[in-house]
Design an enzyme around this catalytic site. Sequence first.
Site, PDB file in Angstrom:
ATOM      1  CG  ASP A   4      -0.443   0.054   2.520  1.00 52.83           C
ATOM      2  OD1 ASP A   4       0.723  -0.351   2.699  1.00 52.83           O
ATOM      3  OD2 ASP A   4      -1.143   0.490   3.450  1.00 52.83           O
ATOM      4  CG  ASP A   9       3.833  -0.816   1.956  1.00 52.77           C
ATOM      5  OD1 ASP A   9       3.419  -1.965   2.089  1.00 52.77           O
ATOM      6  OD2 ASP A   9       3.415   0.146   2.626  1.00 52.77           O
ATOM      7  CG  ASP A  33       0.482   4.488   4.941  1.00 55.85           C
ATOM      8  OD1 ASP A  33       0.137   5.682   4.971  1.00 55.85           O
ATOM      9  OD2 ASP A  33       1.465   4.040   5.553  1.00 55.85           O
ATOM     10  CD1 TRP A  72       0.765   9.858   9.043  1.00 50.72           C
ATOM     11  CD2 TRP A  72       0.189   7.730   9.407  1.00 50.72           C
ATOM     12  NE1 TRP A  72       0.689   9.682  10.396  1.00 50.72           N
ATOM     13  CE2 TRP A  72       0.335   8.378  10.658  1.00 50.72           C
ATOM     14  CE3 TRP A  72      -0.181   6.383   9.382  1.00 50.72           C
ATOM     15  CZ2 TRP A  72       0.134   7.724  11.869  1.00 50.72           C
ATOM     16  CZ3 TRP A  72      -0.384   5.725  10.591  1.00 50.72           C
ATOM     17  CH2 TRP A  72      -0.224   6.385  11.817  1.00 50.72           C
ATOM     18  CB  THR A 122       3.758  -5.145   2.959  1.00 45.98           C
ATOM     19  OG1 THR A 122       3.598  -4.543   1.663  1.00 45.98           O
ATOM     20  CG2 THR A 122       4.759  -6.292   2.878  1.00 45.98           C
ATOM     21  CG  ASN A 170      -0.934  -3.053   7.042  1.00 44.97           C
ATOM     22  OD1 ASN A 170      -1.084  -1.950   6.535  1.00 44.97           O
ATOM     23  ND2 ASN A 170       0.212  -3.718   6.984  1.00 44.97           N
ATOM     24  CD1 TRP A 242       6.273  -2.051  12.309  1.00 43.95           C
ATOM     25  CD2 TRP A 242       6.343  -0.324  10.875  1.00 43.95           C
ATOM     26  NE1 TRP A 242       6.282  -0.885  13.047  1.00 43.95           N
ATOM     27  CE2 TRP A 242       6.320   0.189  12.199  1.00 43.95           C
ATOM     28  CE3 TRP A 242       6.366   0.577   9.813  1.00 43.95           C
ATOM     29  CZ2 TRP A 242       6.334   1.549  12.480  1.00 43.95           C
ATOM     30  CZ3 TRP A 242       6.383   1.946  10.079  1.00 43.95           C
ATOM     31  CH2 TRP A 242       6.373   2.424  11.396  1.00 43.95           C
ATOM     32  CG  ASP A 243       5.266  -2.902   5.326  1.00 41.30           C
ATOM     33  OD1 ASP A 243       4.502  -3.500   6.111  1.00 41.30           O
ATOM     34  OD2 ASP A 243       5.027  -1.766   4.895  1.00 41.30           O
TER      35      ASP A 243
END
Length: 304
Positions: A4, A9, A33, A72, A122, A170, A242-243
Amino acid sequence: MDHDGSLDDLLSLLLLSRYRSVDLLGVAITPADCLIAPAVATTRRILDLTGREHVVAAAGTLTGPNPFPMAWRTDALRVAALPVLNRHTPLTTPTPDSSLPAHQQLADWLRAADRPVTILATGPLTNLAWCLEHHTTLIDAIEELVFMGGAFDVPGNVDEPGHDGSAEWNVYWDPAGAAKVFDSPIPITVFPLDVTNTAPVTDAFVRSFGTHYGNPVSDLAGSLLALSFGTLESTGIEYCCWDSLTTSYLAQPDLFSFDEVRCDIVTTGPSQGRTVACAAGRPVRRAVSADPAGFYQHCVQTLT
């Protein structure tokens, strides 16, 4: 891959495109996002930059009920303007992007696959949820869903009016879609905030790409990471990998340890989007620890 469009990502896509053991069938972009147009354009340029020009990128049109903050969602606008992605105008490689919206294109990719595939998600699970609702036989085409999402024993990262803060974005963006996927028999390996928060974007990690300056892939990686600076100061949330940490599992599974947990998704009320461990829930394979130092080293080696 279904992403996203955030900085992490796009770093994940960059990593994934360098894994020669991965046959990348296509990339769906969910308008969560991100702003969809620059996210799709940036995805296209990353694929072309990394020699994956044959891979189709599909723009998502389905939306969730809980939109990300607009502040964001502008990351891809800045990334699309980076010099490293604008060295050639027009692009010198073909751009066979799909005329189908991402959810329909995802269904086509699954139908056409000659063996069960892995879906790396993701971002939110809305496109996959649509596929499962409208094409139930596609379940057999999916070997594994690798999903960055959820929070179990740590606070969530949603700070919205009326919400208790227990959810991860997410899942929160489309709780019903996530619940539909989690209610399916698809094997799921989930990377929740509990483990992905352990790999923050550090100054040393970002600056390590500087010694490789002049390599377009590493220049882009360093730029994506550098653009995350200031997130803690402006939002109160430390920017973590994170992703990209989740993505590294496809190449370096030994960086992680796992357990099995039964869980469910809360779809309404002040806890909507929360991932809850419960005896009546469906079993998922959950990452419970990671090796951040090994991950940083893996990224630098892969992207330089």
